[in-house]
Write a protein that holds these residues in place. Structure first.
Motif, PDB file in Angstrom:
ATOM      1  N   GLU A 188       0.849  -1.193   0.000  1.00 37.52           N
ATOM      2  CA  GLU A 188       0.000   0.000   0.000  1.00 37.52           C
ATOM      3  C   GLU A 188       0.883   1.240   0.000  1.00 37.52           C
ATOM      4  N   THR A 189       0.603   2.178  -0.880  1.00 37.71           N
ATOM      5  CA  THR A 189       1.328   3.445  -0.922  1.00 37.71           C
ATOM      6  C   THR A 189       0.328   4.586  -0.786  1.00 37.71           C
ATOM      7  N   GLY A 190       0.806   5.746  -0.378  1.00 35.15           N
ATOM      8  CA  GLY A 190      -0.114   6.860  -0.211  1.00 35.15           C
ATOM      9  C   GLY A 190       0.589   8.170   0.043  1.00 35.15           C
ATOM     10  N   ASN A 191      -0.195   9.246   0.071  1.00 31.04           N
ATOM     11  CA  ASN A 191       0.315  10.565   0.425  1.00 31.04           C
ATOM     12  C   ASN A 191      -0.786  11.345   1.121  1.00 31.04           C
ATOM     13  N   GLN A 192      -0.381  12.309   1.935  1.00 34.16           N
ATOM     14  CA  GLN A 192      -1.323  13.122   2.704  1.00 34.16           C
ATOM     15  C   GLN A 192      -0.880  14.575   2.696  1.00 34.16           C
ATOM     16  N   ILE A 193      -1.846  15.463   2.447  1.00 31.76           N
ATOM     17  CA  ILE A 193      -1.631  16.911   2.543  1.00 31.76           C
ATOM     18  C   ILE A 193      -2.565  17.439   3.625  1.00 31.76           C
ATOM     19  N   GLU A 194      -2.023  18.185   4.586  1.00 30.09           N
ATOM     20  CA  GLU A 194      -2.833  18.661   5.715  1.00 30.09           C
ATOM     21  C   GLU A 194      -2.555  20.127   5.996  1.00 30.09           C
ATOM     22  N   LEU A 195      -3.623  20.853   6.337  1.00 29.70           N
ATOM     23  CA  LEU A 195      -3.523  22.256   6.736  1.00 29.70           C
ATOM     24  C   LEU A 195      -4.330  22.430   8.014  1.00 29.70           C
ATOM     25  N   GLY A 196      -3.744  23.044   9.040  1.00 35.13           N
ATOM     26  CA  GLY A 196      -4.437  23.175  10.313  1.00 35.13           C
ATOM     27  C   GLY A 196      -4.257  24.549  10.933  1.00 35.13           C
ATOM     28  N   MET A 197      -5.106  24.848  11.926  1.00 34.21           N
ATOM     29  CA  MET A 197      -5.049  26.139  12.607  1.00 34.21           C
ATOM     30  C   MET A 197      -5.536  25.969  14.036  1.00 34.21           C
ATOM     31  N   LYS A 198      -4.871  26.633  14.982  1.00 33.04           N
ATOM     32  CA  LYS A 198      -5.293  26.656  16.378  1.00 33.04           C
ATOM     33  C   LYS A 198      -5.582  28.094  16.781  1.00 33.04           C
ATOM     34  N   ASN A 199      -6.524  28.252  17.717  1.00 37.40           N
ATOM     35  CA  ASN A 199      -6.847  29.600  18.175  1.00 37.40           C
ATOM     36  C   ASN A 199      -7.355  29.559  19.609  1.00 37.40           C
ATOM     37  N   GLU A 200      -7.037  30.613  20.395  1.00 40.99           N
ATOM     38  CA  GLU A 200      -7.549  30.767  21.757  1.00 40.99           C
ATOM     39  C   GLU A 200      -8.603  31.861  21.772  1.00 40.99           C
ATOM     40  N   TRP A 201      -9.617  31.656  22.658  1.00 41.34           N
ATOM     41  CA  TRP A 201     -10.718  32.597  22.759  1.00 41.34           C
ATOM     42  C   TRP A 201     -10.919  33.007  24.218  1.00 41.34           C
ATOM     43  N   LEU A 202     -11.438  34.222  24.412  1.00 39.68           N
ATOM     44  CA  LEU A 202     -11.783  34.734  25.748  1.00 39.68           C
ATOM     45  C   LEU A 202     -10.602  34.603  26.710  1.00 39.68           C
ATOM     46  N   ASP A 203      -9.469  35.155  26.291  1.00 45.19           N
ATOM     47  CA  ASP A 203      -8.250  35.169  27.131  1.00 45.19           C
ATOM     48  C   ASP A 203      -7.808  33.762  27.530  1.00 45.19           C
ATOM     49  N   GLY A 204      -7.936  32.828  26.594  1.00 42.31           N
ATOM     50  CA  GLY A 204      -7.455  31.476  26.847  1.00 42.31           C
ATOM     51  C   GLY A 204      -8.456  30.555  27.520  1.00 42.31           C
ATOM     52  N   GLN A 205      -9.685  31.022  27.722  1.00 41.04           N
ATOM     53  CA  GLN A 205     -10.687  30.173  28.369  1.00 41.04           C
ATOM     54  C   GLN A 205     -11.073  28.996  27.476  1.00 41.04           C
ATOM     55  N   PHE A 206     -11.055  29.224  26.158  1.00 43.79           N
ATOM     56  CA  PHE A 206     -11.364  28.162  25.202  1.00 43.79           C
ATOM     57  C   PHE A 206     -10.257  28.085  24.152  1.00 43.79           C
ATOM     58  N   MET A 207     -10.040  26.884  23.642  1.00 46.08           N
ATOM     59  CA  MET A 207      -9.107  26.692  22.545  1.00 46.08           C
ATOM     60  C   MET A 207      -9.778  25.824  21.482  1.00 46.08           C
ATOM     61  N   THR A 208      -9.630  26.208  20.226  1.00 50.96           N
ATOM     62  CA  THR A 208     -10.184  25.431  19.124  1.00 50.96           C
ATOM     63  C   THR A 208      -9.078  25.056  18.146  1.00 50.96           C
ATOM     64  N   THR A 209      -9.256  23.921  17.498  1.00 48.76           N
ATOM     65  CA  THR A 209      -8.360  23.510  16.417  1.00 48.76           C
ATOM     66  C   THR A 209      -9.213  23.141  15.212  1.00 48.76           C
ATOM     67  N   LEU A 210      -8.703  23.445  14.038  1.00 52.10           N
ATOM     68  CA  LEU A 210      -9.378  23.125  12.792  1.00 52.10           C
ATOM     69  C   LEU A 210      -8.350  22.555  11.830  1.00 52.10           C
ATOM     70  N   ALA A 211      -8.657  21.413  11.248  1.00 51.94           N
ATOM     71  CA  ALA A 211      -7.728  20.779  10.312  1.00 51.94           C
ATOM     72  C   ALA A 211      -8.485  20.238   9.118  1.00 51.94           C
ATOM     73  N   VAL A 212      -7.920  20.416   7.944  1.00 56.23           N
ATOM     74  CA  VAL A 212      -8.450  19.812   6.720  1.00 56.23           C
ATOM     75  C   VAL A 212      -7.312  19.052   6.065  1.00 56.23           C
ATOM     76  N   TYR A 213      -7.612  17.869   5.572  1.00 58.23           N
ATOM     77  CA  TYR A 213      -6.559  17.114   4.892  1.00 58.23           C
ATOM     78  C   TYR A 213      -7.130  16.167   3.861  1.00 58.23           C
ATOM     79  N   ARG A 214      -6.282  15.796   2.939  1.00 55.04           N
ATOM     80  CA  ARG A 214      -6.633  14.881   1.854  1.00 55.04           C
ATOM     81  C   ARG A 214      -5.629  13.730   1.848  1.00 55.04           C
ATOM     82  N   ILE A 215      -6.143  12.514   1.821  1.00 55.75           N
ATOM     83  CA  ILE A 215      -5.302  11.325   1.811  1.00 55.75           C
ATOM     84  C   ILE A 215      -5.603  10.533   0.542  1.00 55.75           C
ATOM     85  N   GLU A 216      -4.556  10.135  -0.160  1.00 53.83           N
ATOM     86  CA  GLU A 216      -4.691   9.281  -1.332  1.00 53.83           C
ATOM     87  C   GLU A 216      -3.901   8.003  -1.074  1.00 53.83           C
TER      88      GLU A 216
END
Length: 228
Positions: free
Chosen positions: A26-54
């Motif tokens: 089995e062979t493959g490749n993956q491309i991924e782009l992600g982002m992290k962010n803090e909200w309300l002076d660090g009370q919440f943290m979110t992460t968002l990632a999109v990727y494609r795997i072949e």
């Protein structure tokens, strides 16, 4: 992020198909782009990632196989599988004592180039890759009882509709869990209750002849740990 993979079939898998020819790696490749962010002076943290795997030459169990020496391979190399995924998570403090963790994933997985044997065309004509749900989500909350050095947690996990190797629908399911933890000096006790409502569900599907793989029923575990 960009990565490539190369995964030869295991000796166990090769042994199942040695009479029908060796499985390709089995062979493959993956491309991924992600982002992290803090909200309300660090009370919440979110992460968002999109990727494609072949992936190419993915080894998959053959639902048409009826046993040893039947002339039908137990495993197949699918031509090519693509996955396009979006993942989102949130972690934060609702109050000084109450925390929450939530996540969601969308996964669009298709068999782009399937097997060419005419006898297997119907099995994979839907292009849905087996046991790859499009939607998954979960939420987990924990409430700290500081006066008792304890915490109570409650959560749920949702898995959306899947397709078995025969193209059968594997129904979506939602499972609820909870736990209680307490601490005395260096000793910790944890009580876990999984599948609170004892829901009957399938975690994945195989074939019409063999049915689906059942999920774990309600169970209770008690854990004791001590730091020296």
């Amino acid at each position: 992020n960009y990565s490539e993979s190369f995964n030869p079939a295991s000796l166990t898998d090769q042994a199942q198909d040695i009479a029908d020819g060796f499985l390709d790696p089995e062979t493959g490749n993956q491309i991924e782009l992600g982002m992290k962010n803090e909200w309300l002076d660090g009370q919440f943290m979110t992460t968002l990632a999109v990727y494609r795997i072949e992936k190419q030459n993915v080894a998959q169990a053959n639902p048409l196989n009826t046993g040893d020496d039947d002339g039908i391979p137990a495993l197949l190399n699918l031509g090519e599988v693509h996955s396009q995924v979006l993942e989102w998570t949130l972690v934060g403090d609702l109050t000084d004592n109450l925390t929450v963790t939530a996540n969601y994933a969308y996964n669009e997985t298709e068999v782009v180039k399937g097997v060419t044997n005419d006898s297997l065309t119907n099995t994979f004509d839907s292009k849905h890759f087996a046991n790859a749900p499009r939607h998954q989500a979960g939420i987990w909350t924990r409430y700290d009882i500081n006066a008792l050095d304890s915490a109570i947690a409650f959560g749920m996990d949702y898995v959306g509709e899947q397709f078995s190797l025969d193209g059968q629908i594997v129904k979506p399911h939602t499972i609820f869990d909870m736990s209680w933890t307490t601490q005395w000096d260096q000793t910790q006790v944890r009580l876990n209750l999984k599948n609170i409502f004892d829901k009957e569900y399938a975690v994945s599907g195989f074939s019409e002849r063999n049915g689906h793989f059942p999920g774990e029923p309600r169970n209770i575990t008690l854990e004791l740990s001590h730091k020296f």
